[in-house]
Write a protein that holds these residues in place. Structure first.
Motif, PDB file in Angstrom:
ATOM      1  N   UNK A  29      49.546  34.657  33.436  1.00 19.77           N
ATOM      2  CA  UNK A  29      48.137  34.927  33.727  1.00 19.77           C
ATOM      3  C   UNK A  29      47.514  35.791  32.629  1.00 19.77           C
ATOM      4  N   UNK A  30      48.220  36.817  32.174  1.00 16.96           N
ATOM      5  CA  UNK A  30      47.684  37.651  31.106  1.00 16.96           C
ATOM      6  C   UNK A  30      47.415  36.851  29.844  1.00 16.96           C
ATOM      7  N   UNK A  31      48.387  36.032  29.471  1.00 16.84           N
ATOM      8  CA  UNK A  31      48.232  35.230  28.250  1.00 16.84           C
ATOM      9  C   UNK A  31      47.119  34.184  28.414  1.00 16.84           C
ATOM     10  N   UNK A  32      47.031  33.568  29.571  1.00 13.82           N
ATOM     11  CA  UNK A  32      45.997  32.564  29.816  1.00 13.82           C
ATOM     12  C   UNK A  32      44.608  33.190  29.720  1.00 13.82           C
ATOM     13  N   UNK A  33      44.422  34.354  30.338  1.00 18.72           N
ATOM     14  CA  UNK A  33      43.126  35.033  30.258  1.00 18.72           C
ATOM     15  C   UNK A  33      42.779  35.388  28.815  1.00 18.72           C
ATOM     16  N   UNK A  34      43.775  35.760  28.054  1.00 18.28           N
ATOM     17  CA  UNK A  34      43.557  36.104  26.655  1.00 18.28           C
ATOM     18  C   UNK A  34      43.144  34.881  25.839  1.00 18.28           C
TER      19      UNK A  34
ATOM     20  N   UNK B 197      43.703  42.694  31.715  1.00 15.72           N
ATOM     21  CA  UNK B 197      43.146  42.403  33.035  1.00 15.72           C
ATOM     22  C   UNK B 197      44.009  41.386  33.773  1.00 15.72           C
ATOM     23  N   UNK B 198      44.388  40.312  33.088  1.00 13.85           N
ATOM     24  CA  UNK B 198      45.224  39.297  33.724  1.00 13.85           C
ATOM     25  C   UNK B 198      46.571  39.831  34.135  1.00 13.85           C
ATOM     26  N   UNK B 199      47.172  40.645  33.269  1.00 11.92           N
ATOM     27  CA  UNK B 199      48.479  41.231  33.579  1.00 11.92           C
ATOM     28  C   UNK B 199      48.396  42.142  34.798  1.00 11.92           C
ATOM     29  N   UNK B 200      47.383  43.016  34.819  1.00 13.78           N
ATOM     30  CA  UNK B 200      47.246  43.959  35.927  1.00 13.78           C
ATOM     31  C   UNK B 200      46.913  43.263  37.240  1.00 13.78           C
ATOM     32  N   UNK B 201      46.315  42.095  37.161  1.00 16.90           N
ATOM     33  CA  UNK B 201      45.926  41.409  38.392  1.00 16.90           C
ATOM     34  C   UNK B 201      47.125  40.977  39.218  1.00 16.90           C
TER      35      UNK B 201
ATOM     36  N   UNK C 169      32.090  42.005  33.670  1.00 21.89           N
ATOM     37  CA  UNK C 169      32.296  41.002  32.617  1.00 21.89           C
ATOM     38  C   UNK C 169      33.672  40.349  32.622  1.00 21.89           C
ATOM     39  N   UNK C 170      34.676  41.011  33.202  1.00 17.47           N
ATOM     40  CA  UNK C 170      36.022  40.427  33.225  1.00 17.47           C
ATOM     41  C   UNK C 170      36.267  39.534  34.442  1.00 17.47           C
ATOM     42  N   UNK C 171      35.384  39.601  35.412  1.00 17.71           N
ATOM     43  CA  UNK C 171      35.628  38.871  36.662  1.00 17.71           C
ATOM     44  C   UNK C 171      35.672  37.353  36.479  1.00 17.71           C
ATOM     45  N   UNK C 172      34.799  36.742  35.677  1.00 23.16           N
ATOM     46  CA  UNK C 172      34.835  35.280  35.549  1.00 23.16           C
ATOM     47  C   UNK C 172      36.175  34.738  35.074  1.00 23.16           C
ATOM     48  N   UNK C 173      36.797  35.395  34.110  1.00 23.92           N
ATOM     49  CA  UNK C 173      38.067  34.868  33.605  1.00 23.92           C
ATOM     50  C   UNK C 173      39.166  34.988  34.663  1.00 23.92           C
ATOM     51  N   UNK C 174      39.097  36.033  35.495  1.00 28.22           N
ATOM     52  CA  UNK C 174      40.073  36.150  36.580  1.00 28.22           C
ATOM     53  C   UNK C 174      39.853  35.071  37.634  1.00 28.22           C
ATOM     54  N   UNK C 175      38.595  34.785  37.950  1.00 24.90           N
ATOM     55  CA  UNK C 175      38.303  33.719  38.912  1.00 24.90           C
ATOM     56  C   UNK C 175      38.775  32.375  38.381  1.00 24.90           C
ATOM     57  N   UNK C 176      38.574  32.172  37.095  1.00 27.56           N
ATOM     58  CA  UNK C 176      39.017  30.925  36.480  1.00 27.56           C
ATOM     59  C   UNK C 176      40.540  30.795  36.551  1.00 27.56           C
ATOM     60  N   UNK C 177      41.249  31.868  36.189  1.00 23.33           N
ATOM     61  CA  UNK C 177      42.709  31.833  36.225  1.00 23.33           C
ATOM     62  C   UNK C 177      43.216  31.585  37.638  1.00 23.33           C
ATOM     63  N   UNK C 178      42.610  32.236  38.603  1.00 23.43           N
ATOM     64  CA  UNK C 178      43.041  32.076  39.987  1.00 23.43           C
ATOM     65  C   UNK C 178      42.788  30.647  40.477  1.00 23.43           C
ATOM     66  N   UNK C 179      41.616  30.123  40.169  1.00 20.35           N
ATOM     67  CA  UNK C 179      41.297  28.756  40.596  1.00 20.35           C
ATOM     68  C   UNK C 179      42.217  27.748  39.928  1.00 20.35           C
TER      69      UNK C 179
ATOM     70  N   UNK D 251      46.012  25.121  27.204  1.00 21.30           N
ATOM     71  CA  UNK D 251      46.098  26.580  27.095  1.00 21.30           C
ATOM     72  C   UNK D 251      47.034  27.166  28.155  1.00 21.30           C
ATOM     73  N   UNK D 252      46.985  26.591  29.355  1.00 19.92           N
ATOM     74  CA  UNK D 252      47.868  27.107  30.407  1.00 19.92           C
ATOM     75  C   UNK D 252      49.322  26.781  30.091  1.00 19.92           C
ATOM     76  N   UNK D 253      49.568  25.568  29.589  1.00 15.94           N
ATOM     77  CA  UNK D 253      50.928  25.191  29.214  1.00 15.94           C
ATOM     78  C   UNK D 253      51.446  26.091  28.094  1.00 15.94           C
ATOM     79  N   UNK D 254      50.576  26.381  27.123  1.00 13.78           N
ATOM     80  CA  UNK D 254      50.972  27.286  26.034  1.00 13.78           C
ATOM     81  C   UNK D 254      51.283  28.680  26.570  1.00 13.78           C
TER      82      UNK D 254
END
Length: 421
Positions: free
Chosen positions: A309-314, A331-335, A368-378, A404-407
Protein backbone atom coordinates in the motif's frame (compact mmCIF):
# COMPACT_ATOMS: atom_id res chain seq x y z
CA UNK A 1 -6.98 6.48 25.44
CA UNK A 2 -4.07 4.61 27.07
CA UNK A 3 -2.50 1.42 25.88
CA UNK A 4 -3.74 -0.43 28.94
CA UNK A 5 -7.32 0.60 28.14
CA UNK A 6 -7.28 -0.96 24.68
CA UNK A 7 -8.71 -4.46 24.75
CA UNK A 8 -7.27 -5.79 21.50
CA UNK A 9 -5.39 -9.06 21.08
CA UNK A 10 -1.97 -8.28 19.56
CA UNK A 11 -1.50 -9.60 16.03
CA UNK A 12 1.57 -11.78 15.29
CA UNK A 13 3.48 -8.67 14.19
CA UNK A 14 3.08 -7.07 17.61
CA UNK A 15 5.02 -7.92 20.74
CA UNK A 16 3.52 -7.25 24.15
CA UNK A 17 6.09 -5.37 26.24
CA UNK A 18 6.13 -4.52 29.93
CA UNK A 19 7.83 -1.94 32.13
CA UNK A 20 7.38 -1.48 35.85
CA UNK A 21 7.58 1.90 37.52
CA UNK A 22 8.02 2.72 41.19
CA UNK A 23 7.42 6.26 42.47
CA UNK A 24 10.01 8.33 44.29
CA UNK A 25 8.85 10.86 46.91
CA UNK A 26 10.40 13.85 48.65
CA UNK A 27 10.11 14.87 52.31
CA UNK A 28 6.77 16.55 51.62
CA UNK A 29 5.38 13.26 50.26
CA UNK A 30 5.24 14.67 46.76
CA UNK A 31 5.94 12.26 43.92
CA UNK A 32 8.93 13.69 42.09
CA UNK A 33 10.03 10.81 39.86
CA UNK A 34 9.56 7.20 38.83
CA UNK A 35 12.21 4.53 38.52
CA UNK A 36 11.66 2.40 35.41
CA UNK A 37 12.25 -1.33 35.81
CA UNK A 38 12.47 -4.21 33.34
CA UNK A 39 9.73 -6.83 33.44
CA UNK A 40 9.57 -9.94 31.24
CA UNK A 41 5.79 -10.30 31.69
CA UNK A 42 2.86 -8.70 33.50
CA UNK A 43 3.08 -10.93 36.58
CA UNK A 44 6.86 -10.60 37.04
CA UNK A 45 7.96 -8.96 40.28
CA UNK A 46 11.69 -8.74 39.56
CA UNK A 47 14.03 -7.86 36.72
CA UNK A 48 15.42 -11.32 36.01
CA UNK A 49 16.07 -13.77 33.23
CA UNK A 50 18.30 -11.68 30.94
CA UNK A 51 21.65 -9.90 31.06
CA UNK A 52 21.84 -6.44 32.62
CA UNK A 53 22.67 -4.96 29.23
CA UNK A 54 19.64 -6.59 27.60
CA UNK A 55 17.25 -5.55 30.37
CA UNK A 56 18.47 -1.94 30.44
CA UNK A 57 18.36 -1.66 26.66
CA UNK A 58 14.94 -3.24 26.49
CA UNK A 59 13.57 -0.87 29.13
CA UNK A 60 15.05 2.21 27.48
CA UNK A 61 13.73 1.27 24.07
CA UNK A 62 10.20 0.47 25.17
CA UNK A 63 10.03 3.46 27.52
CA UNK A 64 10.38 5.74 24.51
CA UNK A 65 8.97 3.76 21.61
CA UNK A 66 6.39 1.26 22.76
CA UNK A 67 4.76 2.78 25.85
CA UNK A 68 6.05 6.34 25.90
CA UNK A 69 8.03 8.17 28.54
CA UNK A 70 5.17 10.60 29.07
CA UNK A 71 2.82 7.74 29.94
CA UNK A 72 5.30 6.18 32.33
CA UNK A 73 6.25 9.29 34.27
CA UNK A 74 3.18 11.56 33.98
CA UNK A 75 5.48 14.48 33.33
CA UNK A 76 7.92 13.82 36.17
CA UNK A 77 11.52 12.59 35.99
CA UNK A 78 12.43 9.02 34.99
CA UNK A 79 15.25 7.18 36.76
CA UNK A 80 16.68 4.89 34.09
CA UNK A 81 19.20 2.14 34.88
CA UNK A 82 22.25 2.00 32.62
CA UNK A 83 25.16 -0.41 32.45
CA UNK A 84 28.82 0.33 31.92
CA UNK A 85 28.37 -0.64 28.27
CA UNK A 86 25.54 1.85 27.80
CA UNK A 87 27.45 4.59 29.61
CA UNK A 88 30.66 4.21 27.59
CA UNK A 89 28.71 3.89 24.35
CA UNK A 90 26.70 7.05 25.18
CA UNK A 91 23.50 5.18 24.45
CA UNK A 92 21.77 7.33 27.06
CA UNK A 93 21.66 10.11 24.47
CA UNK A 94 18.39 8.72 23.18
CA UNK A 95 16.89 10.49 26.21
CA UNK A 96 16.31 14.18 26.72
CA UNK A 97 18.68 15.13 29.59
CA UNK A 98 15.95 17.16 31.29
CA UNK A 99 13.63 14.14 31.47
CA UNK A 100 15.84 11.50 33.08
CA UNK A 101 18.31 10.66 35.80
CA UNK A 102 20.87 8.09 34.65
CA UNK A 103 21.13 5.50 37.40
CA UNK A 104 24.54 3.81 37.24
CA UNK A 105 24.14 0.19 38.30
CA UNK A 106 26.00 -1.02 41.36
CA UNK A 107 28.24 -3.18 39.17
CA UNK A 108 29.96 -0.07 37.77
CA UNK A 109 33.27 1.02 39.31
CA UNK A 110 35.06 4.33 38.88
CA UNK A 111 37.84 3.33 36.49
CA UNK A 112 39.34 5.89 34.12
CA UNK A 113 37.02 5.10 31.20
CA UNK A 114 33.92 5.35 33.38
CA UNK A 115 35.08 8.62 34.94
CA UNK A 116 35.64 10.12 31.48
CA UNK A 117 32.20 8.94 30.36
CA UNK A 118 30.55 10.44 33.45
CA UNK A 119 32.29 13.74 32.87
CA UNK A 120 30.98 13.84 29.28
CA UNK A 121 27.44 12.98 30.35
CA UNK A 122 27.34 15.67 33.03
CA UNK A 123 28.81 18.24 30.64
CA UNK A 124 25.92 17.49 28.27
CA UNK A 125 23.35 18.15 30.98
CA UNK A 126 22.59 14.64 32.25
CA UNK A 127 22.17 13.95 35.97
CA UNK A 128 23.76 10.83 37.44
CA UNK A 129 22.71 8.69 40.37
CA UNK A 130 24.72 5.88 41.97
CA UNK A 131 22.58 2.83 42.65
CA UNK A 132 22.98 0.68 45.81
CA UNK A 133 25.92 2.74 47.04
CA UNK A 134 28.04 0.71 49.48
CA UNK A 135 30.94 3.14 50.20
CA UNK A 136 33.55 0.99 48.48
CA UNK A 137 36.65 3.04 47.53
CA UNK A 138 36.30 2.26 43.81
CA UNK A 139 33.20 4.47 43.74
CA UNK A 140 34.94 7.55 45.15
CA UNK A 141 36.00 8.87 41.69
CA UNK A 142 32.33 8.92 40.65
CA UNK A 143 31.02 11.01 43.54
CA UNK A 144 32.06 14.37 41.99
CA UNK A 145 29.83 13.63 39.00
CA UNK A 146 26.82 12.23 40.85
CA UNK A 147 23.99 14.42 42.05
CA UNK A 148 22.03 11.62 43.76
CA UNK A 149 23.19 8.58 45.72
CA UNK A 150 20.79 5.72 46.43
CA UNK A 151 21.15 3.73 49.65
CA UNK A 152 19.50 0.33 50.10
CA UNK A 153 18.18 0.60 53.66
CA UNK A 154 16.39 -2.76 53.90
CA UNK A 155 17.67 -4.77 56.85
CA UNK A 156 19.99 -2.02 58.05
CA UNK A 157 19.89 0.07 61.21
CA UNK A 158 20.05 3.83 61.61
CA UNK A 159 23.40 3.43 63.35
CA UNK A 160 24.82 1.66 60.30
CA UNK A 161 23.45 4.16 57.80
CA UNK A 162 23.90 7.52 59.57
CA UNK A 163 27.68 7.97 58.99
CA UNK A 164 27.31 7.32 55.26
CA UNK A 165 24.38 9.72 54.93
CA UNK A 166 26.27 12.40 56.83
CA UNK A 167 29.35 12.00 54.64
CA UNK A 168 27.32 12.22 51.43
CA UNK A 169 25.36 15.22 52.66
CA UNK A 170 28.61 16.95 53.51
CA UNK A 171 29.60 16.62 49.87
CA UNK A 172 26.35 18.28 48.79
CA UNK A 173 24.86 15.06 47.42
CA UNK A 174 21.16 14.20 47.54
CA UNK A 175 20.60 10.92 49.37
CA UNK A 176 17.74 8.68 48.24
CA UNK A 177 16.69 5.90 50.60
CA UNK A 178 15.38 2.91 48.63
CA UNK A 179 13.61 -0.24 49.79
CA UNK A 180 11.96 1.67 52.62
CA UNK A 181 9.31 -0.75 53.85
CA UNK A 182 8.10 0.60 57.19
CA UNK A 183 6.99 3.92 58.63
CA UNK A 184 9.66 3.56 61.30
CA UNK A 185 12.46 3.27 58.74
CA UNK A 186 11.01 6.18 56.76
CA UNK A 187 11.16 8.38 59.87
CA UNK A 188 14.69 7.20 60.65
CA UNK A 189 15.86 8.02 57.11
CA UNK A 190 14.36 11.49 57.31
CA UNK A 191 16.06 12.08 60.63
CA UNK A 192 19.42 11.00 59.19
CA UNK A 193 19.17 13.48 56.32
CA UNK A 194 17.75 11.50 53.41
CA UNK A 195 15.51 13.69 51.25
CA UNK A 196 14.18 11.25 48.64
CA UNK A 197 12.43 7.94 49.34
CA UNK A 198 11.38 4.84 47.44
CA UNK A 199 9.92 1.59 48.68
CA UNK A 200 6.96 -0.55 49.62
CA UNK A 201 5.96 1.85 52.41
CA UNK A 202 4.68 4.04 49.57
CA UNK A 203 4.01 1.72 46.66
CA UNK A 204 5.02 -1.53 45.06
CA UNK A 205 6.19 -1.28 41.43
CA UNK A 206 3.29 -0.97 38.98
CA UNK A 207 3.61 -2.74 35.63
CA UNK A 208 2.44 -1.00 32.47
CA UNK A 209 2.30 -2.53 29.03
CA UNK A 210 2.41 -1.53 25.41
CA UNK A 211 2.77 -2.98 21.94
CA UNK A 212 5.97 -3.12 19.92
CA UNK A 213 6.36 -4.20 16.33
CA UNK A 214 9.00 -6.82 15.55
CA UNK A 215 12.33 -5.39 14.41
CA UNK A 216 14.32 -7.83 12.29
CA UNK A 217 17.99 -8.09 13.16
CA UNK A 218 19.05 -8.23 9.52
CA UNK A 219 17.47 -4.84 8.83
CA UNK A 220 19.09 -3.27 11.88
CA UNK A 221 22.52 -4.61 10.91
CA UNK A 222 22.02 -3.31 7.38
CA UNK A 223 21.11 0.20 8.51
CA UNK A 224 23.96 0.33 11.03
CA UNK A 225 26.38 -0.61 8.26
CA UNK A 226 24.96 2.07 5.97
CA UNK A 227 25.18 4.71 8.70
CA UNK A 228 28.89 3.96 9.10
CA UNK A 229 29.59 4.48 5.40
CA UNK A 230 30.33 8.17 4.74
CA UNK A 231 29.45 7.90 1.04
CA UNK A 232 25.98 6.43 1.57
CA UNK A 233 23.26 8.85 0.50
CA UNK A 234 20.06 9.74 2.32
CA UNK A 235 18.19 8.00 -0.48
CA UNK A 236 19.92 4.71 0.31
CA UNK A 237 19.01 5.09 3.97
CA UNK A 238 15.42 5.81 3.02
CA UNK A 239 15.33 2.59 1.02
CA UNK A 240 16.62 0.63 4.01
CA UNK A 241 13.93 2.05 6.28
CA UNK A 242 11.09 1.59 3.86
CA UNK A 243 11.99 -2.11 3.65
CA UNK A 244 10.63 -2.61 7.15
CA UNK A 245 7.41 -0.96 8.35
CA UNK A 246 8.19 -1.28 12.06
CA UNK A 247 11.48 0.60 11.67
CA UNK A 248 9.68 3.39 9.85
CA UNK A 249 7.25 3.59 12.77
CA UNK A 250 10.12 3.62 15.27
CA UNK A 251 11.85 6.36 13.27
CA UNK A 252 8.81 8.60 13.63
CA UNK A 253 8.58 7.92 17.34
CA UNK A 254 12.26 8.79 17.73
CA UNK A 255 11.60 12.14 16.07
CA UNK A 256 8.73 12.69 18.48
CA UNK A 257 10.93 12.21 21.55
CA UNK A 258 11.73 15.36 23.47
CA UNK A 259 15.33 15.24 22.23
CA UNK A 260 14.16 16.35 18.80
CA UNK A 261 11.50 18.82 19.80
CA UNK A 262 8.48 16.76 18.78
CA UNK A 263 8.69 17.93 15.16
CA UNK A 264 6.10 17.21 12.49
CA UNK A 265 7.44 15.25 9.53
CA UNK A 266 6.00 14.33 6.15
CA UNK A 267 8.53 11.80 4.89
CA UNK A 268 11.20 9.33 5.92
CA UNK A 269 14.13 11.32 4.37
CA UNK A 270 13.19 14.39 6.41
CA UNK A 271 13.01 12.32 9.60
CA UNK A 272 16.48 10.90 8.91
CA UNK A 273 17.95 14.36 8.33
CA UNK A 274 16.24 15.73 11.43
CA UNK A 275 17.66 13.03 13.70
CA UNK A 276 21.12 12.92 12.16
CA UNK A 277 23.20 9.86 11.39
CA UNK A 278 25.11 9.72 14.65
CA UNK A 279 21.96 9.74 16.79
CA UNK A 280 20.26 7.30 14.43
CA UNK A 281 23.18 4.88 14.70
CA UNK A 282 22.84 5.01 18.46
CA UNK A 283 19.17 4.12 18.15
CA UNK A 284 19.96 1.15 15.93
CA UNK A 285 22.38 -0.16 18.51
CA UNK A 286 19.78 0.18 21.25
CA UNK A 287 17.33 -1.76 19.13
CA UNK A 288 19.88 -4.47 18.53
CA UNK A 289 20.75 -4.80 22.21
CA UNK A 290 17.11 -4.94 23.19
CA UNK A 291 16.40 -7.59 20.51
CA UNK A 292 12.85 -6.40 20.15
CA UNK A 293 10.51 -9.11 19.05
CA UNK A 294 13.18 -11.79 18.93
CA UNK A 295 10.68 -14.37 20.17
CA UNK A 296 7.90 -13.49 17.73
CA UNK A 297 7.89 -14.09 13.92
CA UNK A 298 6.67 -11.42 11.54
CA UNK A 299 3.19 -11.99 10.20
CA UNK A 300 4.27 -12.01 6.59
CA UNK A 301 1.01 -11.05 4.92
CA UNK A 302 0.32 -8.10 7.21
CA UNK A 303 3.77 -6.65 6.56
CA UNK A 304 3.49 -7.25 2.82
CA UNK A 305 0.15 -5.47 2.76
CA UNK A 306 1.58 -2.40 4.48
CA UNK A 307 4.54 -2.24 2.11
CA UNK A 308 2.42 -2.73 -0.98
CA UNK A 309 0.00 0.00 0.00
CA UNK A 310 2.80 2.44 0.82
CA UNK A 311 4.56 1.79 -2.47
CA UNK A 312 1.32 1.94 -4.47
CA UNK A 313 0.39 5.32 -2.96
CA UNK A 314 3.86 6.58 -3.77
CA UNK A 315 3.98 5.43 -7.38
CA UNK A 316 0.42 6.53 -8.17
CA UNK A 317 1.35 10.01 -6.94
CA UNK A 318 4.56 10.01 -8.98
CA UNK A 319 2.62 9.02 -12.10
CA UNK A 320 -0.02 11.71 -12.06
CA UNK A 321 -1.57 12.67 -8.72
CA UNK A 322 -0.52 15.95 -7.15
CA UNK A 323 1.58 15.73 -3.97
CA UNK A 324 4.91 14.51 -2.60
CA UNK A 325 5.48 10.80 -3.40
CA UNK A 326 7.58 10.28 -0.25
CA UNK A 327 4.80 11.70 1.91
CA UNK A 328 2.30 9.41 0.17
CA UNK A 329 4.48 6.38 0.89
CA UNK A 330 4.39 7.28 4.57
CA UNK A 331 0.62 7.78 4.52
CA UNK A 332 0.04 4.42 2.84
CA UNK A 333 2.39 2.63 5.22
CA UNK A 334 0.81 4.16 8.32
CA UNK A 335 -2.67 3.32 7.11
CA UNK A 336 -1.95 -0.32 7.94
CA UNK A 337 -0.21 0.27 11.26
CA UNK A 338 -3.40 -0.28 13.23
CA UNK A 339 -3.46 -3.86 11.93
CA UNK A 340 0.24 -4.38 12.59
CA UNK A 341 0.04 -3.09 16.16
CA UNK A 342 -3.42 -4.32 17.05
CA UNK A 343 -4.43 -0.81 18.12
CA UNK A 344 -7.01 1.73 16.93
CA UNK A 345 -5.52 4.27 14.54
CA UNK A 346 -5.98 7.17 16.98
CA UNK A 347 -3.81 5.30 19.51
CA UNK A 348 -1.18 4.58 16.84
CA UNK A 349 -0.98 8.26 15.89
CA UNK A 350 -1.17 9.61 19.42
CA UNK A 351 2.59 10.02 19.80
CA UNK A 352 3.73 10.15 16.17
CA UNK A 353 5.02 13.49 14.85
CA UNK A 354 3.03 13.36 11.62
CA UNK A 355 1.69 16.48 9.97
CA UNK A 356 -1.93 17.56 10.24
CA UNK A 357 -2.53 16.50 6.63
CA UNK A 358 -1.31 12.97 7.34
CA UNK A 359 -3.36 12.78 10.53
CA UNK A 360 -6.51 14.03 8.81
CA UNK A 361 -6.17 11.48 6.03
CA UNK A 362 -5.75 8.57 8.43
CA UNK A 363 -8.33 9.55 11.03
CA UNK A 364 -10.92 11.55 9.10
CA UNK A 365 -10.40 10.62 5.47
CA UNK A 366 -9.96 14.30 4.60
CA UNK A 367 -7.21 16.54 3.27
CA UNK A 368 -4.81 16.31 0.32
CA UNK A 369 -3.67 12.75 1.12
CA UNK A 370 -7.16 11.29 1.45
CA UNK A 371 -7.84 10.66 -2.28
CA UNK A 372 -4.84 8.40 -2.74
CA UNK A 373 -5.83 6.37 0.33
CA UNK A 374 -9.38 6.00 -0.97
CA UNK A 375 -8.01 4.90 -4.31
CA UNK A 376 -5.70 2.32 -2.72
CA UNK A 377 -8.49 0.97 -0.55
CA UNK A 378 -10.94 0.72 -3.45
CA UNK A 379 -8.36 -0.96 -5.65
CA UNK A 380 -7.46 -3.51 -2.97
CA UNK A 381 -11.15 -4.35 -2.48
CA UNK A 382 -11.75 -4.62 -6.22
CA UNK A 383 -14.33 -1.83 -6.22
CA UNK A 384 -13.72 -0.90 -9.85
CA UNK A 385 -16.73 1.39 -10.16
CA UNK A 386 -15.39 3.42 -7.24
CA UNK A 387 -11.96 3.57 -8.86
CA UNK A 388 -13.42 4.74 -12.19
CA UNK A 389 -15.56 7.37 -10.46
CA UNK A 390 -12.57 8.96 -8.69
CA UNK A 391 -12.19 12.42 -10.24
CA UNK A 392 -8.64 12.79 -8.92
CA UNK A 393 -7.43 9.94 -11.15
CA UNK A 394 -6.94 10.85 -14.79
CA UNK A 395 -8.21 8.42 -17.41
CA UNK A 396 -4.67 7.74 -18.60
CA UNK A 397 -3.55 6.93 -15.06
CA UNK A 398 -6.42 4.49 -14.53
CA UNK A 399 -5.03 2.37 -17.34
CA UNK A 400 -1.73 2.15 -15.47
CA UNK A 401 -3.11 1.16 -12.05
CA UNK A 402 -2.92 -2.60 -12.59
CA UNK A 403 0.72 -2.38 -13.58
CA UNK A 404 1.56 -0.01 -10.74
CA UNK A 405 -0.07 -2.29 -8.19
CA UNK A 406 1.75 -5.33 -9.56
CA UNK A 407 5.03 -3.41 -9.42
CA UNK A 408 4.28 -2.42 -5.82
CA UNK A 409 3.64 -6.04 -4.86
CA UNK A 410 6.88 -7.14 -6.51
CA UNK A 411 8.79 -4.32 -4.81
CA UNK A 412 7.40 -5.33 -1.38
CA UNK A 413 8.31 -8.98 -1.92
CA UNK A 414 11.83 -8.05 -2.98
CA UNK A 415 12.33 -5.82 0.07
CA UNK A 416 11.19 -8.53 2.45
CA UNK A 417 13.45 -11.05 0.74
CA UNK A 418 16.42 -8.73 1.19
CA UNK A 419 15.73 -8.15 4.89
CA UNK A 420 15.27 -11.87 5.50
CA UNK A 421 18.66 -12.78 4.02
Amino acid sequence: MSYTEVDVTPPPTAQHVFIARQPIFDTNRRRVAYELLYRAHRDATQATGLSESHMCGDTALHALLSIGLDRLTAGTTAFVNITREHLLGELYKIFDPTAVVLELLETIDGDAAVVDACERAVAEGYRLALDDYDSRPSLDPLLPFASIVKLDVLGKTAEELAPTVARLNARGLTVLAERVETAEMLHACETMGCVLFQGYVFSRPETLDGRAVNVQHATVFNIMALLNEPDVTDSALEEAFRSHPSLSLSLLRIVNSASFGARSVDSIPYAIRLIGREALSRWMLIMLIATVGAQSPVAHEAVVNALVRGRFCETVTAHGLSGDPSARFLVGLLSRMDALLGLPMDSVLERLPVSADVRDALLKGTGPHAPVLRLADAYERGEWAEVDADDSVAIALRAELAGLYADAALWATQRLTITAE
